[in-house]
Design an enzyme around this catalytic site. Structure first.
Site, short mmCIF file in Angstrom:
data_model
loop_
_atom_site.label_atom_id
_atom_site.label_comp_id
_atom_site.label_asym_id
_atom_site.label_seq_id
_atom_site.Cartn_x
_atom_site.Cartn_y
_atom_site.Cartn_z
CB SER A 32 -0.89 0.00 1.24
OG SER A 32 -0.10 -0.12 2.40
CB CYS A 61 0.48 -4.82 1.82
SG CYS A 61 -0.69 -3.97 2.87
CG HIS A 105 4.80 1.86 7.29
ND1 HIS A 105 4.13 1.21 6.29
CD2 HIS A 105 4.79 3.17 6.95
CE1 HIS A 105 3.72 2.09 5.40
NE2 HIS A 105 4.12 3.30 5.78
N1 DGL Z 1 1.39 -1.90 4.28
C1 DGL Z 1 0.54 -1.95 5.44
C2 DGL Z 1 0.77 -3.25 6.20
O1 DGL Z 1 1.80 -3.87 6.08
C3 DGL Z 1 0.78 -0.78 6.36
C4 DGL Z 1 0.33 0.54 5.82
C5 DGL Z 1 -1.18 0.61 5.58
O2 DGL Z 1 -1.96 0.60 6.55
O3 DGL Z 1 -1.54 0.68 4.41
O4 DGL Z 1 -0.08 -3.67 6.92
#
Ligand code: DGL
Length: 289
Positions: free
Chosen positions: A16, A78, A195
């Protein structure tokens, strides 16, 4: 674009936002001959607080775009998308798909000695119980009974997006969240969000004697394992290192991309293409902007 040799096709990494670059970088370190296409759906970030239906739809359309780039393997970096959309994506694409939950769960089960594991992630990831279920499946293979303690930590993504990686406010918020684990006696903590590796040091300094597991390295090992099994490893030099597509651009992305995959240099930003994906149920298309 269709290549004659499957082995020289690129690997796709989807997230994302920017955090999935930690997974892309781990793949590149392990497999330098591979070309990587990265798609970050910054327009819809954060996924972690969206509905399951919305996340499946965003992931679906992003994956359509990536599959159209003639890739040989898809990595869903993600955690939120993996939690709710992995099975659906696997059922519709023909190429191998790697998610981040299983490798993270396996690494956590290997790491724990007292069979007590903590998981932090976005609201949607934690509510889906994806890590808990996967850890239970993995530990059942060796008849181990593992307790899993989960905590949603939704403020961390916006703080990291703000660039506050080493900021006292982020540390304060972390202290508040991690307090939940104080009486749980965990010896292993899974960073269940792309993140969080970016604040791994702060997390480690607040969780004494706890092993911190992030799924970037373990996911890259899974990618290699699958490429070997399918005889898809590239034996030639990569056509390119990274080709990056974003549905929106933010300065944070540029800064973190420099740090994670760009050796601190601005040139990495030349690899970025901004695209618009059409999000309407059942149909997808995209335009380069
Ligand atoms: N990429 C998302 C995850 O690993 C974190 C950022 C989002 O909430 O989009 O869950």
């Amino acid at each position: 674009m269709s290549r004659e040799k499957n082995n020289t096709k690129p690997i796709a990494v989807f997230d994302s936002g920017v955090g999935g670059l930690t997974v892309a970088a781990a793949i590149k370190r392990l497999l330098p001959n591979e070309s990587i296409i990265y798609l970050g759906d910054l327009l819809h970030l954060p996924y972690g607080s969206k509905s399951t239906e919305a996340i499946i739809e965003f992931t679906d359309i992003a994956v359509d775009f990536l599959v159209n780039q003639d890739i040989k393997l898809l990595t869903i970096a993600c955690n939120t998308s993996t939690s709710v959309a992995l099975d659906f994506i696997r059922s519709k694409v023909e190429i191998p798909v790697v998610g981040v939950i299983r490798p993270g769960a396996e690494a956590a089960v290997r790491a724990t000695q007292n069979n007590r594991i903590g998981v932090i992630g976005t609201k949607r990831t934690i509510e889906s119980d994806a890590y808990k279920k996967e850890i239970e499946k993995v530990s059942a293979q060796t008849n181990r009974k593992i307790e899993v303690y989960q905590k949603a930590t939704p403020l961390l993504v916006p703080l990291i997006e703000e660039g506050w990686k080493d900021h006292f406010v982020t540390e304060l918020v972390l202290r508040e969240y991690l307090n939940y684990f104080e009486d749980k006696k965990i010896d292993t903590l899974v960073l269940g969000c792309t993140h969080y590796p970016l604040i791994k040091n702060t997390i480690g300094s607040l969780m004494h004697d706890v092993k911190v597991v992030d799924s970037a390295e373990t996911t890259s090992l899974k990618v290699k394992e699958l490429l070997v099994k399918k005889k898809l490893l590239s034996e030639e030099e990569a056509d390119y290192n990274y080709s990056i597509y974003l549905t929106d651009y933010t300065d944070t992305f540029g800064e973190l991309a420099k740090l994670i995959i760009g050796n601190g240099k601005n040139e990495i930003n030349d690899k970025i293409n901004i695209i618009s994906l059409e999000f309407s149920r059942g149909k997808s298309s995209y335009n380069l902007i």
